[in-house]
Design an enzyme around this catalytic site. Structure first.
Site, mmCIF file in Angstrom:
data_model
loop_
_atom_site.group_PDB
_atom_site.id
_atom_site.type_symbol
_atom_site.label_atom_id
_atom_site.label_comp_id
_atom_site.label_asym_id
_atom_site.label_seq_id
_atom_site.Cartn_x
_atom_site.Cartn_y
_atom_site.Cartn_z
ATOM 1 N N SER A 164 43.715 -19.760 11.172
ATOM 2 C CA SER A 164 42.586 -19.327 12.066
ATOM 3 C C SER A 164 43.217 -19.898 13.709
ATOM 4 O O SER A 164 44.413 -20.550 13.664
ATOM 5 C CB SER A 164 41.514 -20.029 11.691
ATOM 6 O OG SER A 164 41.444 -21.252 12.126
ATOM 7 N N LYS A 165 42.455 -19.555 14.420
ATOM 8 C CA LYS A 165 42.834 -19.877 16.113
ATOM 9 C C LYS A 165 42.986 -21.153 15.974
ATOM 10 O O LYS A 165 43.904 -21.886 16.925
ATOM 11 C CB LYS A 165 41.719 -19.539 16.830
ATOM 12 C CG LYS A 165 41.625 -18.158 17.621
ATOM 13 C CD LYS A 165 41.455 -18.183 18.965
ATOM 14 C CE LYS A 165 41.780 -17.043 19.842
ATOM 15 N NZ LYS A 165 42.967 -16.575 19.603
ATOM 16 N N ARG A 166 42.464 -22.304 15.356
ATOM 17 C CA ARG A 166 42.878 -23.565 15.245
ATOM 18 C C ARG A 166 44.176 -23.887 15.064
ATOM 19 O O ARG A 166 44.764 -24.807 15.798
ATOM 20 C CB ARG A 166 41.798 -23.997 14.210
ATOM 21 C CG ARG A 166 41.262 -25.236 14.327
ATOM 22 C CD ARG A 166 40.229 -25.858 13.434
ATOM 23 N NE ARG A 166 40.573 -25.269 12.038
ATOM 24 C CZ ARG A 166 41.543 -26.131 11.181
ATOM 25 N NH1 ARG A 166 42.087 -27.147 11.921
ATOM 26 N NH2 ARG A 166 41.698 -25.640 10.040
ATOM 27 N N HIS A 167 44.670 -23.018 14.410
ATOM 28 C CA HIS A 167 46.483 -23.375 14.066
ATOM 29 C C HIS A 167 47.254 -22.910 15.212
ATOM 30 O O HIS A 167 48.569 -23.007 15.314
ATOM 31 C CB HIS A 167 46.832 -22.667 12.979
ATOM 32 C CG HIS A 167 46.234 -23.281 11.940
ATOM 33 N ND1 HIS A 167 44.913 -22.476 11.264
ATOM 34 C CD2 HIS A 167 46.494 -24.318 10.990
ATOM 35 C CE1 HIS A 167 44.573 -23.281 10.241
ATOM 36 N NE2 HIS A 167 45.299 -24.335 9.930
ATOM 37 N N GLY A 168 46.560 -22.503 16.397
ATOM 38 C CA GLY A 168 47.481 -21.676 17.435
ATOM 39 C C GLY A 168 47.448 -20.295 17.364
ATOM 40 O O GLY A 168 46.494 -19.585 17.181
#
Ligand code: GLU
Length: 466
Positions: free
Chosen positions: A238-242
């Site tokens: 997800s966005k959390r990973h970049g």
């Protein structure tokens, strides 16, 4: 039978990396079998679908070079057709009107929960023959009540669903709009899709879709549900990973073919081969060899693949992307050395195009400021003296050729009794603004005599003032 696959994104956001991989698998499967790859925009959720997202999908697919074989289909343009099919099903008795109110459905649900049963529509309108006055009915699919649906999944193997577990799905809402699963079925049927390759978040929709297809007299396609992509921490990507959107990977300096090559290996393998040309991907890819377990996204490996591509690809195939990155830095590469030559000079030491553009900007734009540390170290009064002598030597060269430049630089180091670095590093800071560049002879050759001399003179003046 000729193979037809499709990619069917919902335009509710950017084209993310997981979607791109699903698209790639569908694309490769069609190519491998000499079939067709289609694109369908599932925009029936009008509140969440946007034109910007449709554009992002088209842009992402285009950048990756995953061209569909026909014009894209938009589900919102097919509402009339879905309505017709629903009417046919009503006539055939494979669908029926349901007049149950919200309250009734809620009560049904509460009672089932109290009995510790799975909440589901109990089919009470199945045999209703009279409409309820003043009520706009929904249309429900008459799901078979007995037996089982076996999904012969190309990746996961057989998955069995008992029909008793599936209730009568609403296919058209009371306002006349078709529901998601119904549109998918009508489209897969009418587009002649033979292989549905999609994310495994859709596994539970599949038995319902197969039942509706069978009710329509269609042969259901084969299904391959692709496991999701996890981040390096084992949690769904997800966005959390970049970066998750495909175009962000462009901005990060990756080549489209490198991204595809990375994606094809994410959950699929062919021996221990890591690098595949497009032709190899098409020839060797097989949906049956896609792993059952989720794959983990590994940025370092993507960077490695990208660097391999930069090093191997014909420079003319990289030039377009390289230009895009230079322009993003505000540089107009029209004025300066050929992009292909700069790529050749830089590609060993640059893993991404962002890096390459940053380190190559000086070929096309004046050096606005020296890197402070590098200037302090290399643009010293002693260097001023060397630069002065070098300017004279380079001015006198009969030909501006790498060999001649090489001889002049080495000759000067010898004459002055200094190491090569004492000549080369001040030159680098002078022409590139920093103490890193491709080999000096190549760098100055590409930069051209005029620009080189102007920059050496400016650096000499700067160094002499210290
Ligand atoms: N529109 C669905 C999605 O974006 C895909 C449906 C399908 O492939 O059947 O998840």
């Amino acid at each position: 039978m000729s193979v037809v696959t499709r990619f069917a994104p919902s335009p509710t956001g950017y084209l993310h990396i997981g979607g791109a991989r699903t698209a790639l698998f569908s694309y490769l499967y069609a190519r491998k079998h000499g079939g067709k790859f289609l694109l369908r925009i599932e925009d029936t959720d009008r509140e969440r679908s946007t034109d910007a997202a449709v554009k992002a999908i088209f842009d992402g697919m285009e950048w990756l070079g995953l061209a569909a074989d026909e014009k894209p289909i938009f589900q919102t343009q097919r509402f009339g057709r879905y309505g017709e099919v629903a009417q046919d099903m009503l006539k055939a008795g494979t669908a029926y009107h349901c007049y149950c109110s919200k309250e009734e459905l809620e009560q049904m649900r509460n009672e089932q929960m109290a009995r510790k049963e799975k909440p589901r529509y109990d089919g009470r309108c199945r045999h209703r023959t009279e409409p309820r006055p003043g009520v706009q009915p929904v249309i429900r699919f008459r799901n078979p009540t007995g037996g089982a649906v076996v999904v012969r999944d190309l990746i996961k193997g057989d998955i069995v669903f008992q029909n008793a577990e599936l209730d009568d799905l609403i296919i058209v809402r009371s306002d006349g709009t078709p529901t998601y699963n119904f549109c998918v079925v009508v489209d897969d049927w009418e587009m002649g899709v033979t292989h549905v390759i999609r994310g495994d978040d859709h596994v539970n929709n599949t038995p319902r879709q197969i039942n509706i297809l069978s009710a329509l007299g269609a042969t259901p396609p084969q299904y391959g549900h692709v496991p999701m992509i996890l981040g390096s921490d084992g949690v769904k990507l997800s966005k959390r990973h970049g970066a998750v959107s495909v175009v962000e990977y462009r901005a990060l300096g990756f080549l489209p073919d490198a991204v595809l090559n990375y994606l094809v290996r994410l959950g699929w393998s062919y021996g221990d081969q890591e690098l595949f040309t497009r032709e190899e991907m098409q020839r060797l890819f097989d949906i049956e060899r896609v792993q059952k377990a989720p794959a983990r996204f590994d940025m370092e490996k993507l960077v490695w693949v990208n660097h391999e591509y930069l090093k191997r690809e014909a420079p003319e195939n990289v030039a377009g992307e390289f230009r895009w990155h230079l322009e993003r830095l505000g540089v107009q590469p029209a004025d300066g050395p050929k992009l292909e030559d700069v790529i050749l000079a830089q590609r060993e030491r640059c893993k991404t195009l962002v890096e390459m553009a940053e380190k190559s900007k000086f070929f096309y734009a004046d050096v606005a400021a020296y890197n402070e540390k590098d200037a302090a170290k290399h643009l010293t009064p002693a260097a001023a003296d060397i630069l002065d002598a070098l300017v004279a030597e380079l001015k006198a060269l009969p030909e501006w050729k790498p060999e001649a430049i090489h001889a002049a630089v080495h000759g000067l180091a010898e004459k002055k009794g200094v190491g090569l670095g004492a000549v080369a590093q001040p030159i680098r800071v002078a022409v590139a603004g920093m103490a890193v560049s491709p080999p000096i002879d190549r760098t100055l050759f590409l930069l051209g005599r005029e620009r080189t001399l102007v920059r050496l003179e400016a650096a000499r003046a700067y160094a002499a003032k210290k």
